[in-house]
Enzyme design. Structure first.
Site, PDB file in Angstrom:
ATOM      1  N   HIS A 152      27.651 129.419  19.230  1.00 57.60           N
ATOM      2  CA  HIS A 152      26.187 129.345  19.348  1.00 57.60           C
ATOM      3  C   HIS A 152      25.682 127.905  19.444  1.00 57.60           C
ATOM      4  CE1 HIS A 152      22.186 130.821  19.350  1.00 57.60           C
ATOM      5  NE2 HIS A 152      22.406 131.923  18.669  1.00 57.60           N
ATOM      6  N   ASP A 377      27.698 139.960  38.650  1.00 57.71           N
ATOM      7  CA  ASP A 377      28.444 140.620  39.730  1.00 57.71           C
ATOM      8  C   ASP A 377      29.459 139.639  40.314  1.00 57.71           C
ATOM      9  OD1 ASP A 377      29.371 141.932  41.951  1.00 57.71           O
ATOM     10  OD2 ASP A 377      27.418 142.116  42.936  1.00 57.71           O
TER      11      ASP A 377
END
Length: 433
Positions: A152, A377
């Site tokens: 993080h 994608d």
């Protein structure tokens, strides 16, 4: 089910990072993050016939993407609050499962850990672990699941989702078509020698369990209707306010957790509650920053509810809406980075103070809805499912249920005892699948 590991290594950028980029200063907002790893899991049901070519292309395009996100392949230096962009690399693992993807999905939810099992050594066995790690999991049916973990410290979900989409685009159309990330936060909000914020509470010895629950579109419609009926005696102004689906689900879950707290103590009256959410600050301030700036750029929203007896969903959505609206209004006026830093620090101080004090119910949420996770994608279509993994403290993650629609998937990480009660809560069971 057998899992075979075919590759495990540190993957480096395809070309060395130039000397003038080998130190990246972290911002104050990066500095205050709890340095845990955020997991993302992307399911792809069918790939091309040649999995070897697919894996090779994924690896090479990932290596190319690291030339743009060069800090991701570096190491965190906490003493100087910088990332040393020394091209040590990220964790990279390839595995093969001897089952089909749909069979795997029918198994226990703990199987999610199998999708990241090869990464554990990278992240825990060295003094300076990688800041990110990727595991590619092939299945008999030709399906692929990509597991990713990011520290993080290097960024929030906006940054993580941007990285994944950049990698996907590099794989799909080439690295030259990928936009370069921008790093403008540290100059405006530099790290501090003294933070003057309380530490987060320790959960050492607490066993946390992670479960996934789905509120489909129909469930959210029903929930909205019930909330309206529940508030039938409310005023006209309140009835006109339509809470977002995120606020609605957050309020419903908080109501369930408050009822659990009462049952645990065998009381009809609960403690006051604090619902904690994270708000992305991009496009919300007047700071001279790129809209897609990398790093951590969010504020903690602390929404308090002082209603201790049978709170309604609308009571809780009103508290959330009021807290969020106040912050949105305040940050929209700000063109001074020091003011933004002060606001963020104060929000974290309040959260950590109440979290550690233990006098209130503190429910920690984060919403990843509308982040482009379902747009990742690589050339064979968007993922059929995006999920996350457990964290070492209580947290409820709200995500889009599917590529389209307004359903919400909830990944709840609670203590083992609380999870037993939570997943048996009668109202929860009537809405989730």
């Amino acid at each position: 089910m057998n899992v075979t590991m075919h590759s495990k290594k540190l993957l480096k950028p395809s070309i060395p990072t130039p000397n003038h980029l080998q130190k990246l200063n972290l911002s104050l907002l990066d500095q205050i993050q709890i340095p845990f790893y955020v997991g993302l899991i992307f399911h792809y049901e069918t790939l091309s016939d040649n999995s070897d070519i697919t894996l090779s292309k994924l690896e090479s395009s990932l290596s190319e993407t690291l030339t743009l996100y060069y800090h991701v392949a570096g190491r965190y230096n906490g003493t100087d609050c910088v990332i040393e962009c020394n091209d040590q690399g990220i964790g990279y693992v390839e595995t093969a499962f001897d089952v089909e993807l749909h069979q795997f999905l029918l198994g226990e939810e703990s199987n999610n850990l199998d999708l990241l099992v090869g990464l554990s050594g990278f992240l825990s066995e060295t003094e300076t672990p990688p800041l990110a790690a990727i595991q590619l999991n092939m299945f008999k049916c030709g399906g692929l699941v990509i597991g990713a973990q990011f520290n993080h410290i290097i960024g929030d979900m906006f940054t993580m989702s941007t990285f994944m989409n950049s990698w996907a685009k590099a794989c799909r159309v080439g690295i030259k078509e990928v936009a370069h990330p921008t790093f403008g936060l540290a100059p405006l909000m530099p790290s501090a020698k003294v933070l003057n914020i309380p530490p987060p509470p320790s959960f050492e010895g607490v066993k946390f369990v992670s479960k996934r629950f789905v509120f489909n579109e129909n469930a959210i419609t029903r929930l909205r209707k019930e909330a309206t009926e529940e508030d039938g005696d409310g005023d006209d102004d309140q009835k006109k306010k339509r809470p977002s689906r995120v606020d609605l689900v957050t309020a419903f879950l908080s109501k369930s957790l408050i009822e659990m707290d009462c049952a645990k103590k065998e009381q009809t009256k609960s403690r006051p509650s604090l619902m904690v959410h994270m708000m992305n600050l991009r496009k919300r301030t007047k700071l001279a920053l790129e809209n897609d700036v990398s790093g951590n750029f969010f504020i903690v929203v602390n929404a308090e509810s002082k209603i201790t007896v049978a709170p309604k969903i609308t009571d809780l959505t009103e508290s959330l809406g009021s807290a969020c609206g106040e912050i949105i209004s305040e940050v929209a006026k700000v063109d001074d980075a020091e003011v933004v830093s002060s606001m963020v620090l104060n929000s974290v101080r309040e959260f950590y103070y109440e979290w550690g004090k233990g006098e209130k119910n503190v429910f920690l949420y984060t919403s990843w809805c509308r982040f482009p996770l379902y747009e990742v994608d690589f050339g064979w279509g968007i993922p059929s499912l995006v999920d996350t993994t457990a964290v070492p403290f209580g947290l409820i993650v709200l995500m889009d249920e599917a590529p389209a629609g307004d359903g919400i998937a909830v990944r709840a990480c609670l203590s083992e005892h609380d999870m037993i009660q939570f997943q048996q809560h009668h109202q929860l069971l009537s809405y989730v699948s």
